[in-house]
Design a protein around this motif. Structure first.
Motif, PDB file in Angstrom:
ATOM      1  N   THR A  39     -47.856 -38.913 107.837  1.00 40.20           N
ATOM      2  CA  THR A  39     -47.334 -40.239 108.197  1.00 40.20           C
ATOM      3  C   THR A  39     -47.769 -40.521 109.634  1.00 40.20           C
ATOM      4  OG1 THR A  39     -45.271 -39.536 109.234  1.00 40.20           O
ATOM      5  CG2 THR A  39     -45.249 -39.734 106.823  1.00 40.20           C
ATOM      6  N   GLY A  81     -33.268 -38.499 100.456  1.00 45.31           N
ATOM      7  CA  GLY A  81     -33.092 -39.248 101.693  1.00 45.31           C
ATOM      8  C   GLY A  81     -34.408 -39.456 102.418  1.00 45.31           C
ATOM      9  N   ALA A  94     -37.441 -39.510 101.070  1.00 44.65           N
ATOM     10  CA  ALA A  94     -38.240 -40.480 100.303  1.00 44.65           C
ATOM     11  C   ALA A  94     -37.699 -41.894 100.507  1.00 44.65           C
ATOM     12  CB  ALA A  94     -38.229 -40.105  98.821  1.00 44.65           C
ATOM     13  N   ALA A  95     -36.381 -42.033 100.500  1.00 48.42           N
ATOM     14  CA  ALA A  95     -35.774 -43.362 100.661  1.00 48.42           C
ATOM     15  C   ALA A  95     -36.069 -43.927 102.047  1.00 48.42           C
ATOM     16  CB  ALA A  95     -34.270 -43.297 100.415  1.00 48.42           C
ATOM     17  N   ALA A  96     -35.982 -43.080 103.068  1.00 45.95           N
ATOM     18  CA  ALA A  96     -36.256 -43.533 104.435  1.00 45.95           C
ATOM     19  C   ALA A  96     -37.699 -44.029 104.544  1.00 45.95           C
ATOM     20  CB  ALA A  96     -35.990 -42.405 105.430  1.00 45.95           C
ATOM     21  N   LEU A  97     -38.618 -43.283 103.943  1.00 44.77           N
ATOM     22  CA  LEU A  97     -40.027 -43.697 103.974  1.00 44.77           C
ATOM     23  C   LEU A  97     -40.204 -45.013 103.213  1.00 44.77           C
ATOM     24  CD1 LEU A  97     -41.799 -40.246 103.368  1.00 44.77           C
ATOM     25  CD2 LEU A  97     -41.443 -41.400 105.559  1.00 44.77           C
ATOM     26  N   ALA A  98     -39.486 -45.159 102.089  1.00 44.08           N
ATOM     27  CA  ALA A  98     -39.580 -46.410 101.309  1.00 44.08           C
ATOM     28  C   ALA A  98     -39.090 -47.592 102.138  1.00 44.08           C
ATOM     29  CB  ALA A  98     -38.770 -46.290 100.024  1.00 44.08           C
ATOM     30  N   LEU A  99     -38.072 -47.372 102.961  1.00 42.87           N
ATOM     31  CA  LEU A  99     -37.516 -48.451 103.784  1.00 42.87           C
ATOM     32  C   LEU A  99     -38.423 -48.816 104.958  1.00 42.87           C
ATOM     33  CD1 LEU A  99     -33.754 -47.368 103.872  1.00 42.87           C
ATOM     34  CD2 LEU A  99     -34.704 -49.345 102.664  1.00 42.87           C
ATOM     35  N   GLU A 126     -41.268 -43.734 109.236  1.00 47.40           N
ATOM     36  CA  GLU A 126     -42.436 -42.852 109.179  1.00 47.40           C
ATOM     37  C   GLU A 126     -42.021 -41.396 109.346  1.00 47.40           C
ATOM     38  OE1 GLU A 126     -45.760 -43.750 108.788  1.00 47.40           O
ATOM     39  OE2 GLU A 126     -45.284 -45.863 108.499  1.00 47.40           O
TER      40      GLU A 126
END
Lengths: 348, 348
Positions: free
Chosen positions: B3, B176, B178-183, B186
């Motif tokens: 990232t 969490g 994966a969700a943070a990256l989706a939101l 980085e």
């Protein structure tokens, strides 16, 4: 995008319209269902006759699956649920009460039942009742979220339930949908995002305000309607929260509850005695809500930004336009898919 | 998983250890950095000599990139930052203050600077200072999150900044991450999850408690240390919040701040006069914190569950074991990758 929720409800996209009083009216419900999501009719401010009429109106506007919600705390809600069952509404969503009898009756005609919950205890009970899924309301949601946020509530419920979880609170675009799915949800319910669409009956004044406000511009208090409740930060909301339920407000609840009785076409003495018989805490709660209802109505219908109060989620700060319902659904799904593909490329 | 944060900081996985007093000590920092994440040393309770020693100790334990944090609100923090700059610490994380001079000095030797923020205004200012990234603290986080939750804060910042966002608050596993990256994040910073690991110096009593408690079991109040602060819901925490900063507590702050002066090896009269000179609001804030520091120390070091207070995030309810730091990092990344691949299969 196929998930357990699209399969369960027979819909194309895992997106629900939350049932919001004065907003989730038949035309909105049908717009969401026609666009491949699932609209939920709000019955909280309807009497049984209006509920039946609304359901039939939706059926004229769409042949897709749709649903309706009942907040079992309110007077008249059980009667409305009865109408929904008689009308064989495909999806019934209940909150704030014991809905086991709804599940039993709905399952007899093949209906599905969703319970709105804010914690695992209630979610487990809903699962025991035989509910088909839960809607998990996170702290950031409009109106009645509790302390736990979507980011922690969804994985906690997803890990501990067999039935699927629908995330409500914080979801306004494709990033939110993708994130909710990553946390273990199988779908999302959106309220605040759908409120600010072309088809939404929300007054223009508030649609405009929703675009101006940021993620910080909500108030979260128990002093608006007696439950923890998130509303748009406006002069009217600050006033209502400062007042709380003082003796004068208790008195004001009498005419306000009378107009609720009229709205629900319940005999007033029956409502009044029923409320008193339900105990002091409940009576206080309903007095609070009688006043709150009025403030929400003058916001959504009359556009009164000085005295009205509008429940919204923090996601209001992520809205920048007033698209059609169909645009919201299509771009949310498209963006979520793009996000997921982009992440997948990173993983390699 | 690559990232912008792994690239920026030269690390393998986009996972940071939050800098937590009495927890993020050299051995923890090195454990996280050695496992491919980035450890952040907490310097809040260290004097300049201890800070220098801690940095050198980390360098003996790892040759990977690492960092250190400074909370600029505290007495002695600027001096500690100076030491970090002299030691050319690869990553400096500052919070609660104006860190432009840190950015300038760190960039001269190629160091990176992360600002911890809770809103867009502070994040934009950090970007203007030249910070390389921000750590966004959501409401669900341990200690000083504000009202906006990770689910709404991260996309709001990601949309409005050019520099990358690291999500802090609510992240304890791969879902969490994966969700943070989706939101739009980085990378993530984890505190509560790393606190309950084999290597963590957190007292056993609290490691055990962290496993027992659920996502609902935190308190969020301004009455613990004067800022909005989230702590584990224990008898001690409830007592501290009930007390707030009454006159007796103001008096107690005097010996407590004296022990802080000793801890930081600052001459007490200098600390005392410095605090008074900084104005009443600031003095009150520091008195609050002097008391809070003591309660956190007796929790983390002594394991006092009756009087101690431990800052934790809601994610404490998602912890079910005490793994090693390496296990946490490896399985978080693995799970995130699995989640992303599974979502990608759904998208098709």
């Amino acid at each position: 995008m196929k998930t357990r929720i699209t399969e369960l409800l027979g819909i194309e996209h895992p997106i629900l319209l939350s049932g919001m009083s004065w907003i989730s009216v038949p035309s909105m419900v049908a717009a969401v269902s026609n666009a491949g999501g699932l609209g939920l009719l709000a019955t909280g401010v309807l009497d049984t006759e209006q509920t039946r009429k609304a359901v039939r109106e939706i059926r004229e506007l769409t042949d897709k699956p749709f649903g309706a919600n009942v907040s079992l705390l309110f007077p008249g809600a059980a009667q409305n649920a009865q109408v929904l069952l008689e009308e064989k509404v495909p999806v019934i969503n209940f909150s704030l009460g014991k809905g086991d009898w709804i599940v039993q009756a709905a399952h007899e005609y093949g209906g599905k039942v969703l319970a709105t919950v804010t914690n695992l205890r209630h979610a487990r009970r809903a699962q025991e009742y035989g509910c088909d899924a839960v809607i998990a309301t996170g702290n950031e949601a409009a109106a009645h979220g509790e302390q736990v946020t979507t980011f922690c509530l969804v994985p906690s419920l997803a890990s501990n339930l067999d039935i699927p979880v629908i995330a409500a609170g914080g979801v306004g675009d494709g990033r939110g949908l993708a994130a909710a799915l990553a946390l273990g949800a199988e779908g999302v319910a959106m309220g605040t995002r759908f409120m600010t669409t072309v088809e939404s009956p929300l007054h223009e004044n508030y649609k405009r305000l929703s675009l101006e406000k940021d993620v910080y511009d909500t108030l979260y208090s128990k002093r608006f309607d007696g439950l923890w409740c998130r509303v748009l930060d406006t002069e009217g909301a600050r006033k209502a929260i400062r007042r709380g339920l003082n003796p004068i407000q208790m008195l004001k609840a009498i005419p306000n509850s009378r107009s609720i009785a009229q709205m629900l076409k319940l005999p007033y003495w029956k409502l009044f005695i029923g409320v008193l018989a339900s105990g002091w805490e409940n009576a206080k709660q309903l007095a609070y809500m009688a006043n709150a209802f009025k403030l929400i109505r003058i916001a959504t219908e009359d556009g009164d930004t000085v005295n009205g109060v509008l429940p919204v989620g923090q996601v209001t700060g992520l809205l920048h336009d007033i698209p059609t319902v169909k645009e919201v659904i299509e771009r949310t799904v498209k963006e979520a898919e793009e996000v997921i593909r982009r992440l997948n490329d990173k993983v390699g």
